[in-house]
Design a protein around this motif. Structure first.
Motif, mmCIF file in Angstrom:
data_model
loop_
_atom_site.group_PDB
_atom_site.id
_atom_site.type_symbol
_atom_site.label_atom_id
_atom_site.label_comp_id
_atom_site.label_asym_id
_atom_site.label_seq_id
_atom_site.Cartn_x
_atom_site.Cartn_y
_atom_site.Cartn_z
ATOM 1 N N PRO A 8 5.275 -59.679 -14.360
ATOM 2 C CA PRO A 8 5.355 -59.266 -12.955
ATOM 3 C C PRO A 8 4.316 -60.008 -12.107
ATOM 4 N N VAL A 9 4.617 -60.129 -10.829
ATOM 5 C CA VAL A 9 3.730 -60.880 -9.930
ATOM 6 C C VAL A 9 2.291 -60.370 -9.973
ATOM 7 N N PRO A 10 2.032 -59.055 -9.930
ATOM 8 C CA PRO A 10 0.623 -58.616 -9.998
ATOM 9 C C PRO A 10 -0.087 -59.113 -11.262
ATOM 10 N N ALA A 11 0.603 -59.127 -12.392
ATOM 11 C CA ALA A 11 -0.017 -59.599 -13.620
ATOM 12 C C ALA A 11 -0.280 -61.102 -13.570
ATOM 13 N N GLN A 12 0.629 -61.852 -12.951
ATOM 14 C CA GLN A 12 0.415 -63.291 -12.804
ATOM 15 C C GLN A 12 -0.817 -63.578 -11.951
ATOM 16 N N ILE A 13 -0.968 -62.822 -10.862
ATOM 17 C CA ILE A 13 -2.122 -63.035 -9.988
ATOM 18 C C ILE A 13 -3.409 -62.641 -10.708
ATOM 19 N N SER A 14 -3.372 -61.554 -11.456
ATOM 20 C CA SER A 14 -4.565 -61.111 -12.184
ATOM 21 C C SER A 14 -5.063 -62.182 -13.148
ATOM 22 N N ALA A 15 -4.141 -62.996 -13.680
ATOM 23 C CA ALA A 15 -4.509 -64.026 -14.649
ATOM 24 C C ALA A 15 -4.884 -65.355 -13.998
ATOM 25 N N ALA A 20 -11.631 -71.549 -10.239
ATOM 26 C CA ALA A 20 -12.820 -71.448 -11.090
ATOM 27 C C ALA A 20 -13.883 -72.469 -10.702
ATOM 28 N N ASP A 21 -13.496 -73.719 -10.546
ATOM 29 C CA ASP A 21 -14.475 -74.758 -10.186
ATOM 30 C C ASP A 21 -15.040 -74.520 -8.792
ATOM 31 N N HIS A 30 -19.892 -67.449 -9.334
ATOM 32 C CA HIS A 30 -19.179 -66.397 -10.057
ATOM 33 C C HIS A 30 -17.841 -66.906 -10.604
ATOM 34 N N ASP A 31 -17.304 -66.167 -11.547
ATOM 35 C CA ASP A 31 -15.993 -66.464 -12.100
ATOM 36 C C ASP A 31 -14.910 -65.810 -11.238
ATOM 37 N N PRO A 32 -13.716 -66.387 -11.215
ATOM 38 C CA PRO A 32 -12.609 -65.732 -10.508
ATOM 39 C C PRO A 32 -12.317 -64.361 -11.122
ATOM 40 N N GLN A 33 -12.068 -63.403 -10.262
ATOM 41 C CA GLN A 33 -11.673 -62.072 -10.723
ATOM 42 C C GLN A 33 -10.751 -61.469 -9.667
ATOM 43 N N PHE A 94 -7.284 -63.326 -3.127
ATOM 44 C CA PHE A 94 -7.389 -62.182 -4.025
ATOM 45 C C PHE A 94 -8.749 -62.069 -4.697
ATOM 46 N N CYS A 95 -9.541 -63.132 -4.648
ATOM 47 C CA CYS A 95 -10.857 -63.114 -5.271
ATOM 48 C C CYS A 95 -11.964 -63.110 -4.222
ATOM 49 N N PHE A 96 -13.114 -62.563 -4.588
ATOM 50 C CA PHE A 96 -14.313 -62.706 -3.769
ATOM 51 C C PHE A 96 -14.628 -64.198 -3.674
ATOM 52 N N PRO A 97 -14.693 -64.764 -2.456
ATOM 53 C CA PRO A 97 -14.877 -66.215 -2.333
ATOM 54 C C PRO A 97 -16.313 -66.688 -2.469
ATOM 55 N N GLY A 98 -17.284 -65.762 -2.454
ATOM 56 C CA GLY A 98 -18.686 -66.153 -2.574
ATOM 57 C C GLY A 98 -19.396 -66.149 -1.234
ATOM 58 N N TYR A 99 -20.689 -66.413 -1.280
ATOM 59 C CA TYR A 99 -21.518 -66.457 -0.078
ATOM 60 C C TYR A 99 -21.869 -67.899 0.263
ATOM 61 N N ASP A 100 -22.040 -68.138 1.567
ATOM 62 C CA ASP A 100 -22.543 -69.440 1.985
ATOM 63 C C ASP A 100 -24.070 -69.432 1.962
#
Length: 202
Positions: A8-15, A20-21, A30-33, A94-100
């Motif tokens: 399902p789409v939610p599971a695809q997005i979760s993965a 990452a780079d 941070h890592d994608p989550q 969908f992920c926290f993009p980080g701080y500048d």
């Protein structure tokens, strides 16, 4: 032999780990989550910007002071808000993009919306009420425009679509400068949400 069905789409997005780079190069390194919080049949769609650090850590969208303010605007409690049968939350990233370097949130990477947004919205369906929160979501759904103008002109799209400022506490000055938002917009928004949650299309 039949090929296995796609998750399902939610599971695809979760993965998803396509950023990452990008995230490793931010100040937070941070890592994608992905924070995925939507399913079929919800009565309210919250189209937002991206999870903050607290949502990144907890896995719950709007798990911070901006979420407290948003729930107050909507007139719902936390249990109602975080029930996927009621509210689908589909952010631009969908992920926290980080701080500048200055400590502010980095904008959501455009690749996230290009990769997932259409599929996520199709999966969520067409809830009776959609909240477009902040400029990124509003521009994607409506084209380029000014947040204040769109929020002020809420009657043009209500009761199905509502343009809102971001509920960040950094926007407190905006709220004080525009008292009509709390006096006129929010009562009408809460009524539309009550109707949608009761199952009646506003």
């Amino acid at each position: 032999m039949t090929a296995p069905a796609a998750p399902p789409v939610p599971a695809q997005i979760s993965a998803c780990r396509i950023c990452a780079d990008r995230f490793a190069a931010t100040k937070t390194a941070h890592d994608p989550q992905p924070v995925v919080w939507f399913d079929r049949g919800a009565r309210i769609l919250v189209a937002s910007q991206a999870p903050g650090m607290r949502a990144h850590l907890s896995g719950k969208p709007f798990d911070d002071p901006s979420g407290v303010r948003l729930r107050d605007w909507m007139g719902v409690d936390a249990a109602t808000f975080w029930d996927r049968r009621n509210v689908a939350i589909v952010p631009m990233g969908f992920c926290f993009p980080g701080y500048d370097a200055a400590g502010g949130d980095i904008p959501p990477p455009r690749i996230c919306a290009r990769t997932w947004r259409r599929a996520a919205l199709d999966h969520a369906g067409e809830p009776p009420v959609t909240l477009l929160i902040g400029g990124y979501a509003q521009d994607w759904h409506l084209g380029k425009g000014r947040v204040t103008d769109r929020v002020r002109d809420w009657r043009a799209l209500a009761p199905r679509i509502w343009c809102l400022p971001h509920p960040s506490w950094r926007n407190t000055a905006w709220l004080k400068k525009h008292p009509w938002f709390e006096a006129e917009t929010l009562p009408a928004l809460r009524e539309a949400i009550r109707d949608a949650l009761k199952g009646s299309t506003p």
